[in-house]
Design a protein around this motif. Structure first.
Motif, PDB file in Angstrom:
ATOM      1  N   GLU A 255     -42.262 -43.052  38.461  1.00 24.17           N
ATOM      2  CA  GLU A 255     -41.970 -43.073  37.038  1.00 24.17           C
ATOM      3  C   GLU A 255     -42.314 -41.712  36.434  1.00 24.17           C
ATOM      4  O   GLU A 255     -43.145 -40.963  36.969  1.00 24.17           O
ATOM      5  CB  GLU A 255     -42.762 -44.170  36.338  1.00 24.17           C
TER       6      GLU A 255
ATOM      7  N   THR B 196     -42.710 -32.767  32.423  1.00 19.83           N
ATOM      8  CA  THR B 196     -42.589 -34.182  32.802  1.00 19.83           C
ATOM      9  C   THR B 196     -42.039 -34.280  34.216  1.00 19.83           C
ATOM     10  O   THR B 196     -41.026 -33.652  34.535  1.00 19.83           O
ATOM     11  CB  THR B 196     -41.651 -34.923  31.834  1.00 19.83           C
TER      12      THR B 196
ATOM     13  N   GLU C  98     -44.095 -39.095  34.276  1.00 24.49           N
ATOM     14  CA  GLU C  98     -45.429 -38.944  33.708  1.00 24.49           C
ATOM     15  C   GLU C  98     -45.589 -37.512  33.195  1.00 24.49           C
ATOM     16  O   GLU C  98     -44.953 -36.573  33.682  1.00 24.49           O
ATOM     17  CB  GLU C  98     -46.511 -39.251  34.751  1.00 24.49           C
TER      18      GLU C  98
END
Length: 943
Positions: free
Chosen positions: A190, A354, A192
């Protein structure tokens, strides 16, 4: 007689134990052909979730359908040992006692896990029973039972002997908490928030530097090269030169590779092949070049221990890894390295970034690409026949587009890492002697015989176990007794269909195909039905962190708000997130979730099962289908109340069928054919819709009402009443059998009460014959036309009453004009229906060209139905209604005229379609003319 109120929990608790104890779920001794579905084995640690609820509903529907078709059916039950998940459960118990598995030792720990399974490992199978799943429980299998374990060893040995299993050092997903390799499916990636560090790599000749961007500065200790794109003009002159690797004293080459993207960052990429899968691929392309051969370990430098701690230098390595970082975990090492880079003037900058972070789905730890010795299956030769099986149609995907996903993975397949560094699982059947030589066999005794080893030679078995997916790949034939040639294996392999989600096409579906073809010489299933994920009503994936997870058992039994809040917020570490979830729950379920029952839940799943799409589960839908259950229950009570103490044709006395009796029989048979077609083609949504429409509209809303004038009118003959009673019970009994695969519990409960009245027999509805459609006779078809006409008349009169705000119960006279001879005949026979259902007081006839002023008009074909409005309504309101209808018809006529004026439509559409549209236009134009005439008459009456 049925209870006054439908109580699903009582019915479900009553019937399932009866079914199971009677052995109805096992293949019946008498039957034609065979039909088998293998359950995707749920984890022994698991509990029921919405995905389980959905796919088990689909499987059980198919199994019950085929069982009622007289086919010998097997739905193979079983659970998966879930290596990592189960070991974690027991290790947590040990941690609570200040113990580790190493304190117990391997054998004692394994015994401890078996004890846990005996006590707590059957939770999900108990929940599957709550769904009504008719699995063959007496023959339930477990992936670690003796038979399946023997199959696993047999497959391993055979593949090893053929050279298709080997041991090698390669990069794997490594969980530094669990200390084991994990599959891609066990890694959740995912986005982060992180950082990007820009670092100076000085050229070895002192004439410049390269700026390298990285999200993991600690891994620079294992760099073997810096890559630039061969077409990047900025660096072409530096290819083949070397740079000083910061903080290490090593020199590494600059290599050319297309992996370096000139448009990203500086276009320079550090290559750390022992700690990045992409870098490993670059290393493989360049591994034989002199610049890499000269690197320590050929450039393949592992910097971590299994704990993701900077390892100590090994003998003959010197200071490969600077002593200042040895023993630091990767987080601390990153902090120290960044500080040292800054101190040495080698850190250019840091920016927010990110990135996709891979975490273990069990431990939550960041997964580390890690270089270890593991066991692998060589996949290319196994994949080829499995690809061909789909290409030639031997196996088909439903929906078909999923075969593209399958082909994409299979045609680019990588070797499969099958070893795991845990204790719970199938221990790898390989033994080593003191020199490290490896021997593979079914047992140590088999190894000594196979390799002619002396009895006093000390052997030690491999400590690793096999990936859980290895045993799952054998599921379609190992569960049936392979490698023995059992009767069940001969009868039920290959299976009929696999029902599964798209997310395990790679990990399970493809591997079952490869192993089935390899060891059985045939594919394991003919059809693969791929369904989507069950999402919430807004289309969001259900997750505990979002607090939108629904528990199927909560939907079946109901749950109060406090208990639901506790379930949704339990285990959440962030208080603000728990508060948010609590607020959302109170908003969505102010009174908790009511008990909907299993049948309503199953019907909802079926109704939502559109092919290939994710399922958006809305509680409004299940509430609607709970109402559907109530509707059927109350309709059944009506039928039983009006037939239980009467002759329903059992005596052989004469009976007479009304048009309504014949009509409902035709509608039922049309529905039977629609449901059969839908189930045969995996369109569970269409099956549910067809049977819902018939039950709610045709049977409950129309036929039951049409039966009342027959049963309550004393002037109706006894033969006609017997005919209607027989039709009532036979239609209901057939409908129950039609519905049973979707809604097993309430159909069984009602069927037991109805079967003697309908002349049915048998111990259970699940072994009764599934309905087969019967072609209607000429008389039946005429009855359909008649009742369709009656319905239009009744609806037209009701519509006028509704629009004129006239009470539905008020009896009114009607005046008929332009009725054909057939319609005149129908009017005479339909009078009881019109009196009872439309509250018609009397019927008058007008002449051919007569009309009626001050009356509301509705049309049935060309027949006019007038309702005199004197003293009933406001004429102005009726004018408004007529103007509204005229406007609607004008729009329809304009649309149809435009469509028919389009030469492309007329040329390309089938002639039957074009003619149908022309007929519709003519009908609409006639109706428009008549409404305008009525409007003019009403206008004149106001003047």
């Amino acid at each position: 007689m049925l209870d006054k109120t439908y109580s699903p929990n009582r019915i479900e608790a009553h019937w399932y134990p009866i079914w199971e104890s009677a052995g109805y779920f096992t293949p019946q001794p008498h039957g034609t052909g065979h039909y088998c579905i293998m359950i995707p084995p749920p984890n022994v640690t698991g509990s029921l979730h919405m995905g389980h609820g959905f796919n088990n509903t689909i499987m059980d529907t198919l199994i019950r359908y085929q069982r009622m078709n007289g086919v010998r059916t097997l739905w193979q039950a079983g659970t998966d040992h879930a290596g990592i998940a189960t070991q974690m459960v027991v290790e947590r118990q040990l941690t609570a006692q200040d113990l580790t598995r190493h304190d117990l030792g391997r054998e004692a720990f394994i015994n401890r896990v078996w004890e846990w399974k005996a006590e707590s490992g059957g939770h999900i199978t108990r929940q599957l029973r709550r769904l009504g799943s008719s699995l063959d429980w007496p023959n339930e299998r477990f992936t670690l039972d003796d038979g399946l374990s023997a199959a696993v060893r047999e497959v391993f040995v055979r593949l090893f002997d053929e050279g298709l299993i080997y041991r090698g050092k390669r990069l794997v997903n490594w969980d530094p908490v669990l200390h084991t390799a994990v599959s891609d499916l066990e890694v959740l990636s995912e986005d982060e928030a992180g950082h990007m560090w820009d670092i100076r790599y000085p050229l070895s000749n002192g004439n410049g530097e390269l700026i390298v961007s990285t999200t993991r500065p600690e891994t620079l200790l294992g760099d073997c090269a810096v890559a630039v794109n061969p077409d990047d003009e900025r660096y072409q002159h530096l290819i083949g030169a070397t740079v000083q690797l910061p903080l290490t004293g090593r020199q590494i080459p600059i290599i050319a590779d297309n992996y370096a993207d000139p448009s990203f960052g500086t276009g320079c990429v550090k290559i750390t092949p022992a700690h990045d899968f992409n870098d490993y691929a670059v290393w493989q392309r360049h591994r034989d070049t002199p610049t890499l051969i000269q690197q320590p370990h050929g450039g393949l430098i592992n910097i971590f221990t299994p704990d993701a701690v900077i390892r100590a230098n090994q003998p003959n390595e010197g200071e490969l890894l600077p002593a200042a970082y040895v023993g630091l975990d990767r987080v601390t090492a990153r902090q120290r390295i960044v500080a040292d880079l800054q101190a040495h003037g080698l850190l250019v900058g840091i920016k927010n970034h990110t990135l996709r972070v891979p975490r273990g789905d069990r431990s939550g730890a960041i997964i580390e690409p890690y270089l270890t010795d593991q066991w692998y299956v060589s996949m290319a030769s196994l994949a080829a026949p499995a690809i061909a099986a789909v290409e030639n149609g031997q196996v088909r995907f439903i929906p078909e587009q999923w075969q593209n996903t399958y082909f994409d993975w299979m045609r680019n397949i990588q070797d499969w890492c099958i070893s795991r560094q845990i204790w719970w699982g199938h221990r790898i059947p390989a033994w080593y002697d003191a020199t490290g030589a490896v021997y593979v066999g079914r047992s140590e005794t088999d190894v000594r015989t196979k390799y002619k080893l002396a009895n006093d030679l000390l052997l030690k078995q491999d400590e690793d176990v096999l990936d859980t997916w290895f045993s799952s790949a054998l599921w379609p034939f190992s569960t049936l007794g392979w490698p023995e040639s059992t009767e069940r294996l001969r009868e039920f392999y290959p299976t009929a269909v696999l029902i599964t989600g798209f997310d395990i096409i790679f990990f399970w579906v493809a591997r079952m195909l490869m192993m089935g073809i390899k060891f059985m010489g045939d594919v394991p299933f003919r059809d693969i039905y791929i369904h989507g994920l069950v999402r919430d009503a807004h289309g969001n994936k259900m997750s505990k962190s979002k607090g939108n997870v629904l528990d199927p058992i909560d939907l079946i039994d109901g749950i109060d708000l406090d208990s639901l809040l506790m379930k949704r917020t339990s285990g959440l570490m962030q208080p603000h997130l728990a508060d948010k979830i609590a607020q959302q729950t109170r908003h969505e379920f102010p009174n908790g979730i009511p008990a909907f029952g299993t049948d309503a839940l199953r019907f909802t799943f079926a109704a939502l099962a559109t092919t290939g799409r994710d399922i958006q589960f809305d509680l409004g839908r299940i509430e609607g289908y709970r109402n559907f259950c109530n509707k059927l229950w109350n309709a059944s009570r009506y039928v039983l109340l009006n037939t239980a103490e009467h002759d329903c044709g059992q005596t052989g006395a004469a009976l007479e069928l009304s048009a309504a009796d014949r009509w409902i029989t035709v509608q039922l048979n049309c529905t039977i054919q629609s449901v059969r077609d839908a189930l045969d083609n995996y369109r569970f949504d269409l099956a549910a819709q067809a049977v819902y429409d018939f039950t709610w509209n045709d049977f409950c809303d129309w036929y039951l009402e049409l039966s009342k004038p027959v049963l309550t009118n004393k002037t109706v003959s006894a033969a006609a009443q017997r005919g209607t009673r027989q039709t009532l019970v036979q239609t209901l009994e057939t409908l129950l059998r039609l519905l049973h695969p979707l809604m097993p519990f309430m159909t069984e409960e009602i069927w037991q009460k109805v079967k003697p009245l309908a002349g049915a027999s048998g111990e259970t509805i699940m072994l009764a014959a599934y309905p087969i459609a019967i072609k209607p006779s000429t008389a039946d078809q005429s009855a359909v036309a008649e009742i369709n006409w009656v319905q239009q008349v009744i609806l037209g009169i009701r519509r006028i009453k509704g629009e004129m705000n006239i009470a539905p119960s008020k009896a009114l006279p009607i005046v008929i004009a332009n009725a054909t001879a057939q319609e005149q005949e129908w009017l005479d026979s339909a009078l009881p229906y019109l009196t009872f259902l439309a509250r018609v007081e009397s019927i008058q006839q007008l002449g051919a060209n007569e009309t009626l002023a001050n009356a509301a008009l509705t049309l049935v074909g060309e027949m006019k139905i007038f309702i005199p409005l004197a003293g009933l309504i406001d004429k102005t309101a009726e004018l408004t209604r007529l103007e509204k209808d005229i406007s609607r018809l004008e729009s329809d006529c304009e649309r149809l005229s435009t469509k028919l004026a389009n030469p492309d439509f007329v040329a390309r559409a089938p002639a039957a379609v074009v003619n149908k549209e022309r007929e519709r236009l003519a009908e609409q134009q006639t109706a428009l003319t008549q409404l305008k005439t009525q409007h003019n008459h009403l206008m004149q009456s106001l003047q």
